[in-house]
Design an enzyme around this catalytic site. Sequence first.
Site, mmCIF file in Angstrom:
data_model
loop_
_atom_site.group_PDB
_atom_site.id
_atom_site.type_symbol
_atom_site.label_atom_id
_atom_site.label_comp_id
_atom_site.label_asym_id
_atom_site.label_seq_id
_atom_site.Cartn_x
_atom_site.Cartn_y
_atom_site.Cartn_z
ATOM 1 N N CYS A 150 41.795 31.635 30.525
ATOM 2 C CA CYS A 150 41.799 33.089 30.330
ATOM 3 C C CYS A 150 42.634 33.427 29.099
ATOM 4 C CB CYS A 150 42.345 33.794 31.575
ATOM 5 S SG CYS A 150 42.213 35.586 31.472
ATOM 6 N N THR A 189 32.858 56.077 51.388
ATOM 7 C CA THR A 189 31.584 56.278 50.693
ATOM 8 C C THR A 189 30.919 54.937 50.437
ATOM 9 O OG1 THR A 189 32.665 56.182 48.534
ATOM 10 C CG2 THR A 189 32.380 58.366 49.493
#
Length: 543
Positions: free
Chosen positions: A182, A440
């Site tokens: 990374c 949701t």
Amino acid sequence: MADRSGEVRWDGLCSRDVSSRESAMENIRQAVLKKSKAVARSKEDASPPPIRGGLNEMLSRLLMLSKRCPFRDVREKSEAVLRSVQELGVRIPRPLGQGPSRFIPEMEILQVNAEDTQMHTLFTESFTTLGHLDNVTLVMVFHPQYLESFLKTQHYLLQMDGPLPLHFRHYIGIMAAARHRCSYLVNIHVNYFLQVGGDPKWLNGLENAPQKLQNLGELNKILAHRPWLITKEHIEQLLKTEENSWSLAELIHAVVLLTHYHSLASFTFGCGINPEIHREGGHTFRAPSVSDYCICDITNGNHGVTQVQSSTGNNATTEPLCEVEALMEKMKQLQECRDEIKASQEEKATRFEKEKRESMLVCCSEDEDSASTRDVSRHFEDTSYGYKDFSRHGMHVPTFHVQDYSWEDHGYSLVNRLYPDVGQLIDEKFQIAYNLTYNTMAMHKDVDTSMLRRAIWNYIHCMFGIRYDDYDYGEINQLLDRSFKIYIKTVVCTPEKTTHRMYDSFWRQFKHSEKVHVNLLLIEARMQAELLYALRAITHYMT
């Protein structure tokens, strides 16, 4: 925060006091214009141009400030300085890429000058602490409650009182991020390492670091790729190496840092985080080509992004069956089955073993679409060592039963005892990620998502051989389809192989904020799994 030439200080721009920022910006403006006029004069005189390195660095930082500073006065004045430089005929930088993420359109990521008070406060806190707003923060701010906890924990680990000196902390961050190649995180912590007085020689390779840090390499390697192999012997080796030995408190600090940065590498690749504007790969001084991108865009993986996003959107709308409704229906059916029939312990154990076997058949991607990364292998040893499923080739790893060793009952108290307050901070972060909900799902409201969140968390722990005896693992196959499982396994186990295509292929009708939410679950479940194996080994050593 003085720049390398020693002429300019940038820390005044991080002040909450307007007059301090004005004074700092005026000093920067004068220094930049002085260097820019020297470059412009050399062009007119046809004399050898002055070295632009220092100027380019200042201009790229001004570009970042003009786009990413939460203080409007700094944004506007940075832009004005860049315009003045351009008027002198000196080339200024322009951003590369499509905003903070390769996967999420910039317009969908909340802007720095958003009106939301809570978000603006978080941006300000982050900016005044770090001197810039990093792209991880800009993507995580979809979920402000989590971001606040994350920043508080990271700040404590890196900057507050603790067993390890500051330069060791950043070097361990480099070692951990490098295991997953990374370069985004490696570059950030290389800069911090140098800022806090770290020896530049250590950055030439792990073999140049003190033996004490070199000894940590084995634990870093196993934790990142096969944490189930960690034993008390690994711990004993670190604690009993005489003059290079680690204390228990230091080791706890190091383990938390390693797991934090392994997981953050997963988030970085899982959300397609781009380099910061002022970092290498985040800007260019080349003029745009006719087609509006140059060769440097291509090498940074920024070509064709718009096309990929638009084609994905079309696929989602033409699906014959809406995946959101189908998933909600499965959740409803599973809840009804739970209420009617309780699976026996034997059935649950069988289903865990079945899911564990099946997780090995889920292959991580080898797609060439994954983010290009700079070679950072000098920061770790044994570069061929990587993720391998724990039961391959007849090798049997005993199941880790959470009722025998859990974070809540064992790990938390061990960390808090040896590194006060950190256990509390990590626990809060775990709780927020696990329980975070807005009730949701895509366009639907008032939905209980707890079953889905638990399936994701437990699937990750199942891949690490960790079992919850009270959970029915049959639910995982019902709720997580194959493309989603591929994404999860890749992000958690081999994040550097994550691709834009994989990100687009799961939950196609869900919002980007929901996919970022998934990544928060992924990184915290991963961090907890690594910590459980490491802390259990430390406990075994202590007893």
